[in-house]
Design a protein around this motif. Sequence first.
Motif, PDB file in Angstrom:
ATOM      1  N   SER A  57      50.577 -27.856 -16.198  1.00 19.84           N
ATOM      2  CA  SER A  57      51.443 -28.382 -15.698  1.00 19.84           C
ATOM      3  C   SER A  57      52.172 -27.299 -14.568  1.00 19.84           C
ATOM      4  O   SER A  57      53.111 -27.067 -14.046  1.00 19.84           O
ATOM      5  N   ALA A  58      51.485 -26.167 -15.619  1.00 23.93           N
ATOM      6  CA  ALA A  58      52.025 -24.615 -14.979  1.00 23.93           C
ATOM      7  C   ALA A  58      50.998 -24.524 -13.436  1.00 23.93           C
ATOM      8  O   ALA A  58      50.250 -23.607 -13.451  1.00 23.93           O
ATOM      9  N   ASP A  59      52.151 -24.437 -12.383  1.00 21.75           N
ATOM     10  CA  ASP A  59      51.395 -24.291 -10.906  1.00 21.75           C
ATOM     11  C   ASP A  59      50.680 -23.047 -10.952  1.00 21.75           C
ATOM     12  O   ASP A  59      49.783 -22.691 -10.497  1.00 21.75           O
ATOM     13  N   PHE A  60      51.634 -21.830 -11.867  1.00 24.50           N
ATOM     14  CA  PHE A  60      50.957 -20.578 -11.832  1.00 24.50           C
ATOM     15  C   PHE A  60      50.014 -20.225 -12.444  1.00 24.50           C
ATOM     16  O   PHE A  60      50.170 -18.727 -13.281  1.00 24.50           O
ATOM     17  N   TYR A  61      49.411 -21.166 -13.658  1.00 20.61           N
ATOM     18  CA  TYR A  61      48.379 -20.591 -14.682  1.00 20.61           C
ATOM     19  C   TYR A  61      47.402 -19.684 -14.062  1.00 20.61           C
ATOM     20  O   TYR A  61      47.367 -18.453 -14.613  1.00 20.61           O
ATOM     21  N   THR A  62      46.903 -20.130 -12.894  1.00 19.51           N
ATOM     22  CA  THR A  62      45.939 -19.294 -12.632  1.00 19.51           C
ATOM     23  C   THR A  62      46.378 -18.542 -11.294  1.00 19.51           C
ATOM     24  O   THR A  62      45.160 -17.739 -10.786  1.00 19.51           O
TER      25      THR A  62
END
Length: 422
Positions: free
Chosen positions: A130-135
């Motif tokens: 759910s975290a867009d900034f994971y990658t």
Amino acid sequence: MQTEQRIIPSAKQLAYQELEFGLFIHFGLRTFYEGYADFDERPMTTAAFNPVGLDCEQWIRTAKEAGMEYAVLTAKHHDGFSNWPSKYSSFTVEASPWREGQGDVVREFVNACRKYDVKPGLYYSPYDGSADFYTQDAKAYDDYFVNQITELLSGYGDIDILWFDGCGSEDHTYDWPRIIGEIRRMQPNILIFNMGDPDFRWIGNEDGIAPTPCWNVVDSTDFSIYTDKLDDLGEQMWLPAECDVQMRANGSTWFYSDADEHMVKSVDELMGLYYLSVGRGTNLLLNIGPNRDGLLPAKDADHLTRFGEEIRRRFGNPIATSEAWVQEGRTWQYKAEASHLIDHVIIEEDLTAGERVRRFTVSIISAKSHRLVTMYEGSNIGHKAIIRIPTVKAAGVIVEVTECDDEPILRSISVHYAGGDV
């Protein structure tokens, strides 16, 4: 195995191994999406989360009655849904209709554990879909990781276990020194599973089966079911193993499904897994997914209860305990007042000073001829070795350590007759 400098467990690792049997609880937003699999691309909305009958006490009371000593709840799975009202995400119970956004599954779970004297553990997936900034932003994600873990470890009192799942993290690098530093600062006595700075390790499969031998000292850990890559620890460490397995034989989901009730394992199969996990010196973490009402499903709960009853039936009333054995050197002997049937011998090594036994045998003194007959040859004993042998009438039993590092110390040894299976 290292013998020059013996590796010994910490007190909390020994205490963990004493727990032996725990409940894994996969519950969250995915519970409300039939057939949803790991890394499923179908979108989910928090509006679907509404377990109107949620009763964490039913979960933990059932676990306790079955003989379980700890429980691990999915606080956050790979999908990123938080089972507590996290300030760092909008994808949480607070955004759901359940209890008008005022609910907190983690709090109710921990409170239930305390009520029934079951040690609480929290599963946290480092990967977060759910975290867009994971990658996209590793530093921002590490901040998010630390912030959420801080909420979990500072807002609910003592948490005994933090369970990290490596799935999804195969090619991602976390700032483990920072993350682990914060965890250890907040909860010095917590036990961490398999990643970062582990205190205990995954057995390497999701079948609930430990290999034999299964040593407590290793130099690497298995990472996830999605890779054969091992995490190199850089040194040998004491890391007892845990076997996790589903109550339902459905490989596609650990969460509740309408479609797999017929796959609930029988008590006979569960007992087989008990021998292949606890009986080989590891812990057993048995998963049940609560249903959409927030309750353990009736069939799963019934099989769990009967499983606990069968464990107690087989092992709760030993014929002879440690006091009945005489030690001479590396041999322990039990002589019966009158010959009787036996089908199990249970041995526990004193691991305080490390694992010493490398090979051992279990023999009986035959009832009529009083001859010594070898029944079993094994390697490690570790925390517990449950030796199951064909039912035989014996005048005595002899356990001999045939290979060891230093003098072996047995903590417990007992003889049992369980009779027929269920």
